[in-house]
Design an enzyme around this catalytic site. Structure first.
Site, PDB file in Angstrom:
ATOM      1  N   GLU A 263       0.884  -1.168   0.000  1.00 15.24           N
ATOM      2  CA  GLU A 263       0.000   0.000   0.000  1.00 15.24           C
ATOM      3  C   GLU A 263       0.914   1.208   0.000  1.00 15.24           C
ATOM      4  O   GLU A 263       1.658   1.430   0.962  1.00 15.24           O
ATOM      5  CB  GLU A 263      -0.910  -0.038   1.225  1.00 15.24           C
ATOM      6  CG  GLU A 263      -2.018   0.996   1.189  1.00 15.24           C
ATOM      7  CD  GLU A 263      -1.685   2.193   2.042  1.00 15.24           C
ATOM      8  OE1 GLU A 263      -1.219   3.207   1.464  1.00 15.24           O
ATOM      9  OE2 GLU A 263      -1.868   2.129   3.256  1.00 15.24           O
ATOM     10  N   CYS A 300      -2.779   7.575   5.182  1.00 18.04           N
ATOM     11  CA  CYS A 300      -2.736   7.205   3.769  1.00 18.04           C
ATOM     12  C   CYS A 300      -4.026   7.569   3.057  1.00 18.04           C
ATOM     13  O   CYS A 300      -4.053   7.644   1.823  1.00 18.04           O
ATOM     14  CB  CYS A 300      -2.436   5.716   3.615  1.00 18.04           C
ATOM     15  SG  CYS A 300      -3.370   4.654   4.720  1.00 18.04           S
TER      16      CYS A 300
END
Length: 505
Positions: A263, A300
């Protein structure tokens, strides 16, 4: 309970030291010395994980669920000490660490419950058809099986929920895969106390000690050794695009390539529909300010880009947002390196042609203050660099000329973790035109919310097309994360005594 780090690795049930050391750099409080992991340390840990797999990979779901719950119990038993070392190392407030600890133990217990249900096994059975013409059909059964030892990289921005016993570790252990964790150097003491909790659960449950190892490191050697070790069968990673892509390439170049579930980065654009903006632009601006600066923007899913049609409503949105942001005090970033990268990103955006400063501030050392810039849809479409993530409380407002240009901006996006629609019922027709585009761009689409909260649940997807993640078919949050560490195996005409226990009648 007080905790003073001893600075050792946990390898195959033993706390071991390395000759080389590194020193932590906490936001506050005392720094400590930690062993620097080597390729030899990694080799020992991975070989122990492979040895553990021959028992743990064939353990019952009940045994693994008990182990996961025991880890959660041991983490909760160290609650105050975890908060103390975590806040010292990261600068995150106590309330944030306490909430993240709850999320971490909740994930472990969720996966324990999930595997007990058995749905994740995807069991299938094609019964034999011996009389079928022109050819008989054999008896075929299918079940998901664990893949083997998994490497996990701790994340800088989530010292608990995405690190030592975070979602990658929890889902791999639930699947039946031993784990070797490369601890993040931003919070090695936090990693150590969580490893102590896992070690205690291993002893309580009588699990093979090779099922979990923690290697501390602030260099590339240990990380590269993990992804290149021939016994590692998959890697979980949360971090920067540059670091993640380098590890992804190493995984792909191995003699036996393995999946790298990284990720990596996302600007999480929000599309502001005209009717919603006409009715509540100021409210939306205030909400965006809060989401943009949550945790110093170190999420994020931070909504770094706003796309809105130029006009009075967008002006009102900007006015409300900048007023709210101007009142935000400096926040401590996770590391000196992250703070430096944030300032570099700010300078890059500010120097880009066609970008105007909306809100500027002054930050130095490890502090972050919010920045807002604006550009036009035309400039955005002409400059791909504007779509690059700046990790921190920096927002870019893209003023498009009309809805058609908004659609063009949506088409121009790279892969995202999230996209958001702020809309009223009267915006449905326009939103419907955006939906097919957004589905191809992101793993999660929100309406009338802000993406900085990621629910840990059955239906959550935390991933997306590259560069949001390296595998668009996976998620690192939610129960579907277990699929990353399983592979389907078919059994044809085997007697029941040879079948996995999960397939026996």
């Amino acid at each position: 309970m007080t905790f003073t780090p001893h600075g050792k690795h946990l390898i195959a049930g033993e706390w071991t030291s390395s000759d080389q050391k590194f020193t932590s750099a906490p936001a506050t409080g005392e720094a400590y010395e930690f062993s620097l992991g080597s390729a030899a340390d990694v080799d020992k840990a991975v070989k122990a994980a492979e040895d553990a797999f021959w028992t743990y990979g064939y353990s019952s779901r009940e045994e693994r669920a008990a182990f996961l719950n025991a880890i959660a119990d041991e983490i909760e038993a160290r609650a105050d000490a975890i908060t103390a070392i975590g806040t010292s190392e990261t600068g995150l407030p106590e309330a944030r660490l306490q909430g993240e600890r709850g999320r971490t133990t909740g994930q472990l217990r969720l996966f324990a419950s999930h595997i007990l249900k058995g749905d994740y096994l995807d069991r299938r059975h094609d019964e034999a058809l011996p009389d079928r013409k022109p050819l008989p059909r054999p008896d075929i059964r299918l079940v998901q099986r664990p893949i083997g030892p998994v490497g996990v990289f701790g994340a800088s921005n989530f010292p608990l929920a995405f690190s030592t016993a975070g979602g990658d570790t929890a889902s791999a252990l639930a699947a039946g895969c031993p784990v070797v964790v490369k601890g993040h150097p931003a919070h090695p003491g936090t990693g150590e106390i969580i490893a102590e909790a896992i070690h205690a659960a291993i002893k309580t449950c009588g699990v093979h000690p090779g099922v979990f190892s923690l290697i501390q490191s602030n260099s590339r050697e240990a990380g590269e050794a993990i992804v290149q070790h021939p016994l590692i069968k998959a890697v979980g990673f949360t971090g920067s695009l540059g670091g993640g892509r380098a590890l992804f390439d190493l995984c792909a170049r191995r003699p036996e390539p393995i999946p790298f579930f990284g990720e990596l980065g996302s600007v999480n654009p929000m599309f502001m529909m005209p009717e919603a903006m006409s009715k509540r632009s100021a409210q939306l601006g205030q909400g965006w300010a809060g989401s943009l600066t949550m945790g110093a923007g170190q999420f994020c899913t931070n909504p770094g880009v706003v796309v809105a049609i130029d006009g009075p409503d967008t002006d009102a949105f900007i006015e409300a947002a900048t007023k709210a942001l101007a009142e935000v005090s400096p926040q401590t970033m996770l590391t000196d390196g992250i703070a430096s990268a944030f300032r570099s990103g700010r300078d890059r955006v500010a120097a880009t042609a066609g970008v105007q400063e909306v809100l500027t501030s002054s930050c130095d050392l490890r502090n972050a203050t919010p920045y807002v810039f604006a550009t036009t849809g035309k400039e955005w479409l002409a400059n791909e660099q504007l779509g690059e993530e700046v990790f921190g409380p920096l927002g870019l407002i893209v003023k498009v000329a009309d809805f058609d240009e908004m659609v063009a901006v949506a088409h121009s996006l790279h892969g995202q973790l999230t996209t958001t629609l702020h809309m009223d019922e009267a915006d449905t027709e326009k939103a419907s035109k955006l939906m097919p585009i957004l589905e191809r761009k992101a793993g999660r689409i929100l309406a009338n919310g802000f993406p900085t909260g990621v629910e840990v649940s059955e239906a959550m997807v935390h991933g997306g097309p590259y560069p949001a993640s390296t595998n668009f078919g996976a998620t690192s949050v939610g129960t579907m994360a277990i699929r990353r560490f399983l592979r389907p195996v078919s059994y044809q005409n085997l007697s029941e005594s040879l079948l996995p226990s999960e397939l026996r009648s």
